[in-house]
Design a protein around this motif. Structure first.
Motif, PDB file in Angstrom:
ATOM      1  N   GLY A  67      29.770   1.172  41.179  1.00 21.74           N
ATOM      2  CA  GLY A  67      29.806   0.915  39.732  1.00 21.74           C
ATOM      3  C   GLY A  67      30.968   1.534  38.996  1.00 21.74           C
ATOM      4  O   GLY A  67      30.796   2.019  37.874  1.00 21.74           O
ATOM      5  N   LEU A  68      32.166   1.502  39.599  1.00 22.22           N
ATOM      6  CA  LEU A  68      33.325   2.117  38.928  1.00 22.22           C
ATOM      7  C   LEU A  68      33.717   1.329  37.679  1.00 22.22           C
ATOM      8  O   LEU A  68      33.801   0.102  37.704  1.00 22.22           O
ATOM      9  N   VAL A  69      33.956   2.067  36.622  1.00 25.77           N
ATOM     10  CA  VAL A  69      34.439   1.473  35.369  1.00 25.77           C
ATOM     11  C   VAL A  69      35.603   2.332  34.875  1.00 25.77           C
ATOM     12  O   VAL A  69      35.522   3.562  34.903  1.00 25.77           O
ATOM     13  N   ARG A  70      36.687   1.675  34.477  1.00 25.48           N
ATOM     14  CA  ARG A  70      37.808   2.424  33.887  1.00 25.48           C
ATOM     15  C   ARG A  70      38.363   1.630  32.714  1.00 25.48           C
ATOM     16  O   ARG A  70      38.703   0.451  32.855  1.00 25.48           O
ATOM     17  N   GLU A  71      38.391   2.290  31.569  1.00 25.38           N
ATOM     18  CA  GLU A  71      38.896   1.627  30.360  1.00 25.38           C
ATOM     19  C   GLU A  71      40.091   2.399  29.827  1.00 25.38           C
ATOM     20  O   GLU A  71      40.174   3.614  29.982  1.00 25.38           O
ATOM     21  N   PHE A  72      41.009   1.667  29.207  1.00 25.70           N
ATOM     22  CA  PHE A  72      42.192   2.283  28.606  1.00 25.70           C
ATOM     23  C   PHE A  72      42.289   1.847  27.148  1.00 25.70           C
ATOM     24  O   PHE A  72      42.065   0.676  26.830  1.00 25.70           O
ATOM     25  N   ARG A  73      42.618   2.815  26.306  1.00 27.33           N
ATOM     26  CA  ARG A  73      42.890   2.467  24.924  1.00 27.33           C
ATOM     27  C   ARG A  73      44.378   2.184  24.801  1.00 27.33           C
ATOM     28  O   ARG A  73      45.201   2.972  25.226  1.00 27.33           O
ATOM     29  N   LEU A  74      44.699   1.049  24.207  1.00 28.17           N
ATOM     30  CA  LEU A  74      46.094   0.646  24.098  1.00 28.17           C
ATOM     31  C   LEU A  74      46.471   0.473  22.640  1.00 28.17           C
ATOM     32  O   LEU A  74      45.623   0.103  21.810  1.00 28.17           O
TER      33      LEU A  74
ATOM     34  N   SER B 292      41.754  -2.470  19.277  1.00 23.60           N
ATOM     35  CA  SER B 292      40.796  -1.642  18.563  1.00 23.60           C
ATOM     36  C   SER B 292      40.125  -0.635  19.502  1.00 23.60           C
ATOM     37  O   SER B 292      39.958  -0.890  20.695  1.00 23.60           O
ATOM     38  N   ARG B 293      39.728   0.505  18.949  1.00 22.91           N
ATOM     39  CA  ARG B 293      39.090   1.543  19.769  1.00 22.91           C
ATOM     40  C   ARG B 293      37.768   1.062  20.338  1.00 22.91           C
ATOM     41  O   ARG B 293      37.332   1.510  21.384  1.00 22.91           O
ATOM     42  N   ARG B 294      37.120   0.147  19.597  1.00 22.30           N
ATOM     43  CA  ARG B 294      35.824  -0.347  20.072  1.00 22.30           C
ATOM     44  C   ARG B 294      35.971  -1.367  21.197  1.00 22.30           C
ATOM     45  O   ARG B 294      35.003  -1.717  21.848  1.00 22.30           O
ATOM     46  N   HIS B 295      37.179  -1.891  21.388  1.00 24.13           N
ATOM     47  CA  HIS B 295      37.396  -2.884  22.435  1.00 24.13           C
ATOM     48  C   HIS B 295      38.570  -2.467  23.316  1.00 24.13           C
ATOM     49  O   HIS B 295      39.641  -3.068  23.270  1.00 24.13           O
ATOM     50  N   PRO B 296      38.391  -1.398  24.102  1.00 25.07           N
ATOM     51  CA  PRO B 296      39.488  -0.964  24.965  1.00 25.07           C
ATOM     52  C   PRO B 296      39.729  -1.971  26.082  1.00 25.07           C
ATOM     53  O   PRO B 296      38.883  -2.825  26.351  1.00 25.07           O
ATOM     54  N   LEU B 297      40.870  -1.844  26.706  1.00 25.25           N
ATOM     55  CA  LEU B 297      41.160  -2.713  27.852  1.00 25.25           C
ATOM     56  C   LEU B 297      40.374  -2.210  29.051  1.00 25.25           C
ATOM     57  O   LEU B 297      40.499  -1.055  29.438  1.00 25.25           O
ATOM     58  N   ARG B 298      39.544  -3.067  29.586  1.00 26.90           N
ATOM     59  CA  ARG B 298      38.714  -2.668  30.728  1.00 26.90           C
ATOM     60  C   ARG B 298      39.457  -3.052  32.001  1.00 26.90           C
ATOM     61  O   ARG B 298      39.490  -4.223  32.386  1.00 26.90           O
ATOM     62  N   ALA B 299      40.085  -2.067  32.641  1.00 26.47           N
ATOM     63  CA  ALA B 299      40.914  -2.350  33.826  1.00 26.47           C
ATOM     64  C   ALA B 299      40.068  -2.494  35.085  1.00 26.47           C
ATOM     65  O   ALA B 299      40.434  -3.221  36.003  1.00 26.47           O
ATOM     66  N   VAL B 300      38.940  -1.775  35.127  1.00 23.32           N
ATOM     67  CA  VAL B 300      38.055  -1.846  36.289  1.00 23.32           C
ATOM     68  C   VAL B 300      36.624  -1.949  35.770  1.00 23.32           C
ATOM     69  O   VAL B 300      36.219  -1.184  34.895  1.00 23.32           O
TER      70      VAL B 300
END
Ligand code: SF4
Length: 349
Positions: free
Chosen positions: A8-15, A19-27
């Motif tokens: 269940g790996l999840v990794r998000e990046f703020r770009l 918006s902060r509420r919708h970060p880029l979900r890379a994994v």
């Protein structure tokens, strides 16, 4: 038991600009297992999150959610836990020109991990190990190579040094992040054969990250296909390449160069229309991440497809294979109907 497993790996990046509420979900919800003596290929186009998964598995990056198990045990936090993990899990990076410090000799690059992870070794034992490592990756005469700086070596020789460095602390897992994509075509096969030989000799669990399906099929026992941060298909290599079940895998297989297929577009296989190709930037929560490119999209694809077991060790995350599953209560739509609008578009506040 797997040497290395992730659940269940999840990794998000703020770009910037997002918006902060919708970060880029890379994994997104990635689970995998690596077993001793086995090569697993992680394939997908650039930007699909493959390297982020490798960095998380090597504990060079921290996931926002999910767990990593090393030899069945949860990864231990703290400095000692990290050092133990790095001794067991090594990574070879894509760029051999950037991964070696130009100011230091090959000897320095190989001696450093020995001193970090095997401090009890004496100087003579270190020398012996360095020569043995260079021998194993076919860099001879070892004495002369050890004294060289990276700029005195070719790209292929530098990648061999990087592989020798990764093996210096005798790991159980090797993560190879596109190890040949920056090398001359003529030496790619040699490096892949070297990795395969080392896997067999050391009983290594190898994760081979690539976008080259042909080498993935040849060198890997299993293939995992990644798209926009999600694993969309997995299974034994031959089965995935010869009989792809997910529309994205079919597109990838059709795009692979095939000298027997003449007069067709590089992106058009015998059964697939040419679809719009775009650079993926991550996936928003919601429906199938492949929805806007899928030639077989249907209304229910607005819901996130489940990971469907297909038998024979195969899985696919696609509604096409989940005809009996209907969590929303809607009937399956026709296989070729496209939805009127992308379901994941959300206005940024
Ligand atoms: Fe295509 Fe739907 Fe399958 Fe996604 S779930 S790959 S959109 S058919």
């Amino acid at each position: 038991m797997s040497r290395l497993a992730a659940h269940g790996l999840v990794r998000e990046f703020r770009l910037p600009g997002r918006s902060r509420r919708h970060p880029l979900r890379a994994v997104s919800d990635v689970s995998l297992e690596l077993h001793a003596g086995e090569t697993v290929a992680l394939v997908g186009e650039s930007g699909s999150g493959k390297s982020t998964v490798a960095r998380i598995l090597a504990r060079l990056d921290t996931p926002d959610a999910g767990t990593i198990l090393l030899d069945g045990q949860p990864a231990t936090p703290g400095r000692r836990g990290l050092r133990h993990h790095h001794r067991q899990v090594q990574i070879v990076f894509q760029d051999p020109f950037a991964s070696l410090n130009p100011f230091h000799t090959v000897d320095h690059h190989l001696r450093r991990p020995l001193r970090l992870h095997h401090p009890a070794l004496g100087r003579a034992e270190e020398d012996e190990r360095i020569h043995h490592l260079l021998d194993r990756v076919n860099l001879v005469p070892a004495g002369r190579v050890a004294a060289a700086h990276p700029h005195e070596l070719s790209g292929g020789q530098r990648q061999r040094v990087a592989i020798a460095r990764a093996l210096a602390c005798r790991p159980g897992v090797l993560l190879a992040d596109e190890p040949v994509s920056m090398l001359d075509v003529s030496i790619r096969l040699e490096i892949l054969r070297l990795l395969d030989r080392l896997r067999a000799e050391d009983d290594l669990a190898v994760l081979y990250i690539t976008h080259d399906l042909a080498t993935a099929r040849h060198f890997a026992h299993r293939i995992l296909v990644m798209y926009r941060g999600e694993l969309v298909e997995s299974g034994p290599s031959d089965a995935v390449i010869l009989d792809p079940r997910h529309p994205y895998t079919r597109l990838l297989a059709a795009a692979a160069p095939d000298p027997r297929r003449r007069g067709t577009s590089a992106l058009a296989g015998p059964d697939l229309p040419v679809t719009r190709v775009e650079v993926p930037g991550g996936t928003d929560a919601g429906g199938c991440p492949f929805l806007d490119r899928c030639p077989q999209a249907m209304p229910r694809c607005r819901l996130r497809p489940p990971l469907v077991p297909l038998g024979g060790g195969r899985t696919a995350r696609c509604w096409l294979h989940a005809a009996d599953t209907d969590p929303a209560g809607s009937p399956p739509g026709p296989a070729t109907t496209r939805p009127p609008a992308p379901p994941t578009a959300r206005p940024d506040p």
